[in-house]
Design a protein around this motif. Structure first.
Motif, PDB file in Angstrom:
ATOM      1  N   PHE A   1      52.852 -23.186-114.751  1.00 47.32           N
ATOM      2  CA  PHE A   1      52.654 -24.495-114.844  1.00 47.32           C
ATOM      3  C   PHE A   1      51.468 -24.992-115.455  1.00 47.32           C
ATOM      4  O   PHE A   1      50.432 -24.212-115.219  1.00 47.32           O
ATOM      5  N   VAL A   2      51.414 -26.170-115.750  1.00 42.96           N
ATOM      6  CA  VAL A   2      50.288 -26.842-115.757  1.00 42.96           C
ATOM      7  C   VAL A   2      50.173 -28.296-115.354  1.00 42.96           C
ATOM      8  O   VAL A   2      51.219 -28.842-115.407  1.00 42.96           O
ATOM      9  N   THR A   3      49.334 -28.850-114.501  1.00 37.62           N
ATOM     10  CA  THR A   3      49.305 -29.933-113.909  1.00 37.62           C
ATOM     11  C   THR A   3      48.043 -30.894-114.400  1.00 37.62           C
ATOM     12  O   THR A   3      47.144 -30.339-114.661  1.00 37.62           O
ATOM     13  N   GLY A   4      48.511 -32.006-114.572  1.00 38.17           N
ATOM     14  CA  GLY A   4      47.635 -32.784-115.261  1.00 38.17           C
ATOM     15  C   GLY A   4      47.902 -34.249-115.075  1.00 38.17           C
ATOM     16  O   GLY A   4      48.836 -34.768-114.673  1.00 38.17           O
ATOM     17  N   TYR A   5      47.103 -35.266-115.600  1.00 41.36           N
ATOM     18  CA  TYR A   5      47.055 -36.802-115.472  1.00 41.36           C
ATOM     19  C   TYR A   5      46.267 -37.421-116.454  1.00 41.36           C
ATOM     20  O   TYR A   5      45.352 -36.795-117.010  1.00 41.36           O
ATOM     21  N   ILE A   6      46.780 -38.658-117.147  1.00 43.89           N
ATOM     22  CA  ILE A   6      45.916 -39.445-118.054  1.00 43.89           C
ATOM     23  C   ILE A   6      44.986 -40.140-117.200  1.00 43.89           C
ATOM     24  O   ILE A   6      45.336 -40.802-115.922  1.00 43.89           O
ATOM     25  N   ARG A   7      43.976 -40.129-117.613  1.00 45.15           N
ATOM     26  CA  ARG A   7      42.548 -40.795-116.807  1.00 45.15           C
ATOM     27  C   ARG A   7      42.804 -42.276-116.897  1.00 45.15           C
ATOM     28  O   ARG A   7      42.940 -42.853-117.933  1.00 45.15           O
ATOM     29  N   PRO A   8      42.756 -43.156-115.665  1.00 41.58           N
ATOM     30  CA  PRO A   8      43.119 -44.355-115.669  1.00 41.58           C
ATOM     31  C   PRO A   8      41.880 -45.077-116.580  1.00 41.58           C
ATOM     32  O   PRO A   8      42.187 -46.006-117.509  1.00 41.58           O
ATOM     33  N   GLU A   9      40.616 -44.450-116.663  1.00 36.27           N
ATOM     34  CA  GLU A   9      39.556 -45.445-117.278  1.00 36.27           C
ATOM     35  C   GLU A   9      39.511 -44.905-118.629  1.00 36.27           C
ATOM     36  O   GLU A   9      38.811 -45.516-119.582  1.00 36.27           O
ATOM     37  N   ARG A  10      40.321 -43.680-119.127  1.00 40.88           N
ATOM     38  CA  ARG A  10      40.303 -43.229-120.682  1.00 40.88           C
ATOM     39  C   ARG A  10      41.958 -42.803-120.670  1.00 40.88           C
ATOM     40  O   ARG A  10      42.076 -41.734-120.816  1.00 40.88           O
ATOM     41  N   PRO A  11      42.667 -44.008-121.060  1.00 45.08           N
ATOM     42  CA  PRO A  11      43.936 -43.762-121.547  1.00 45.08           C
ATOM     43  C   PRO A  11      44.453 -42.660-122.417  1.00 45.08           C
ATOM     44  O   PRO A  11      45.676 -42.319-122.497  1.00 45.08           O
ATOM     45  N   HIS A  12      43.346 -42.350-123.304  1.00 45.38           N
ATOM     46  CA  HIS A  12      43.870 -41.255-124.175  1.00 45.38           C
ATOM     47  C   HIS A  12      43.150 -39.724-123.865  1.00 45.38           C
ATOM     48  O   HIS A  12      43.300 -39.023-124.983  1.00 45.38           O
ATOM     49  N   THR A  13      42.897 -39.726-122.816  1.00 41.59           N
ATOM     50  CA  THR A  13      42.447 -38.541-122.218  1.00 41.59           C
ATOM     51  C   THR A  13      43.445 -38.020-121.141  1.00 41.59           C
ATOM     52  O   THR A  13      43.701 -38.431-120.205  1.00 41.59           O
ATOM     53  N   LEU A  14      43.938 -36.527-121.317  1.00 41.79           N
ATOM     54  CA  LEU A  14      44.525 -35.876-120.591  1.00 41.79           C
ATOM     55  C   LEU A  14      43.563 -34.969-119.732  1.00 41.79           C
ATOM     56  O   LEU A  14      42.757 -34.287-120.144  1.00 41.79           O
ATOM     57  N   LEU A  15      43.623 -35.007-118.251  1.00 50.51           N
ATOM     58  CA  LEU A  15      42.723 -34.344-117.413  1.00 50.51           C
ATOM     59  C   LEU A  15      43.640 -33.309-116.735  1.00 50.51           C
ATOM     60  O   LEU A  15      44.832 -33.471-116.221  1.00 50.51           O
ATOM     61  N   VAL A  16      43.360 -32.008-117.333  1.00 47.70           N
ATOM     62  CA  VAL A  16      44.053 -30.694-116.853  1.00 47.70           C
ATOM     63  C   VAL A  16      43.675 -30.535-115.342  1.00 47.70           C
ATOM     64  O   VAL A  16      42.413 -29.966-115.202  1.00 47.70           O
ATOM     65  N   TRP A  17      44.476 -30.485-114.535  1.00 50.44           N
ATOM     66  CA  TRP A  17      44.010 -30.193-113.154  1.00 50.44           C
ATOM     67  C   TRP A  17      44.359 -28.576-112.813  1.00 50.44           C
ATOM     68  O   TRP A  17      43.250 -27.900-112.182  1.00 50.44           O
ATOM     69  N   GLN A  18      45.248 -28.083-112.922  1.00 50.10           N
ATOM     70  CA  GLN A  18      45.598 -26.825-112.667  1.00 50.10           C
ATOM     71  C   GLN A  18      46.315 -25.919-113.722  1.00 50.10           C
ATOM     72  O   GLN A  18      47.335 -26.731-114.180  1.00 50.10           O
ATOM     73  N   VAL A  19      46.091 -24.681-114.119  1.00 51.34           N
ATOM     74  CA  VAL A  19      46.939 -24.069-114.909  1.00 51.34           C
ATOM     75  C   VAL A  19      47.205 -22.702-114.325  1.00 51.34           C
ATOM     76  O   VAL A  19      46.401 -21.918-113.871  1.00 51.34           O
ATOM     77  N   ALA A  20      48.563 -22.101-114.081  1.00 51.09           N
ATOM     78  CA  ALA A  20      48.809 -20.911-113.278  1.00 51.09           C
ATOM     79  C   ALA A  20      50.000 -20.279-114.048  1.00 51.09           C
ATOM     80  O   ALA A  20      50.862 -21.042-114.348  1.00 51.09           O
ATOM     81  N   VAL A  21      49.886 -19.011-114.156  1.00 49.01           N
ATOM     82  CA  VAL A  21      51.106 -18.264-114.707  1.00 49.01           C
ATOM     83  C   VAL A  21      51.271 -17.021-113.740  1.00 49.01           C
ATOM     84  O   VAL A  21      50.415 -16.220-113.147  1.00 49.01           O
ATOM     85  N   ASP A  22      52.667 -16.940-113.457  1.00 43.31           N
ATOM     86  CA  ASP A  22      52.942 -15.837-112.408  1.00 43.31           C
ATOM     87  C   ASP A  22      52.600 -14.566-112.968  1.00 43.31           C
ATOM     88  O   ASP A  22      52.402 -14.382-114.271  1.00 43.31           O
TER      89      ASP A  22
END
Length: 175
Positions: free
Chosen positions: A63-84
């Motif tokens: 999985f990869v979890t992320g969110y679009i930064r509220p103050e930078r709406p064209h930027t994805l912040l990737v929170w975590q990436v993990a693979v079994d």
């Protein structure tokens, strides 16, 4: 795309995936493990900006979890990436990042990706350097959170990686 990647479905996570994401994060041995509750919330509230790789049986293998930064709406912040562990070394993490950013570029017009990586996490540094190269994007690095800001004991600094501008598709397949 490798044969291993062809057997995967890159999908949006659902609340039913929260427990699997928590288990994969816990087994990673490198991620800061959040509460199981937070993974359930993440799969509910940020499914649109996250991705899960499903094996042939439909179960999450990464999985990869992320969110679009509220103050930078064209930027994805990737929170975590993990693979079994059974699926590592097959390009799953790169395929997840490529799939997620392709979707978010189309849906939200993202032009850059941010993530933080501790200095000792060479695997993540390689993953994001490879991602930047596939997307012909530059990478800048600076300390975002100094070690002294963490109240819960020794913690390495979190280095902010800013990757962009992104091309719409990778120039080489992830592997």
């Amino acid at each position: 795309m490798t044969a291993a990647q062809a057997d995967l479905l890159i999908d949006r996570p659902s609340v039913a995936d929260g427990a699997a994401l928590w288990r994969i994060a816990k087994a990673s041995g490198t991620l800061d493990l959040n509460s199981s509750y937070s993974y359930l919330l993440w799969c509910r509230d940020f499914a649109g900006t996250s991705a899960v790789a499903r094996g042939a049986d439909g179960e999450p293998v990464g999985f990869v979890t992320g969110y679009i930064r509220p103050e930078r709406p064209h930027t994805l912040l990737v929170w975590q990436v993990a693979v079994d562990s059974a699926h590592r070394g097959r390009g799953v993490a790169g395929a997840l990042l490529d799939g997620l950013t392709a979707r978010l570029t189309a849906e939200h017009g993202i032009t850059s990706v941010e993530t933080t990586i501790t200095p000792d996490n060479t695997a993540s540094a390689r993953l994001f350097a490879s991602y930047a190269a596939r997307h012909d994007a530059s990478v800048t690095r600076e300390v975002l959170f100094d070690a002294g800001l963490f109240p819960d004991g020794p913690h390495e600094p979190e280095v902010l990686y800013v990757i962009g501008p992104l091309t719409t598709a990778p120039t080489r397949p992830s592997h």
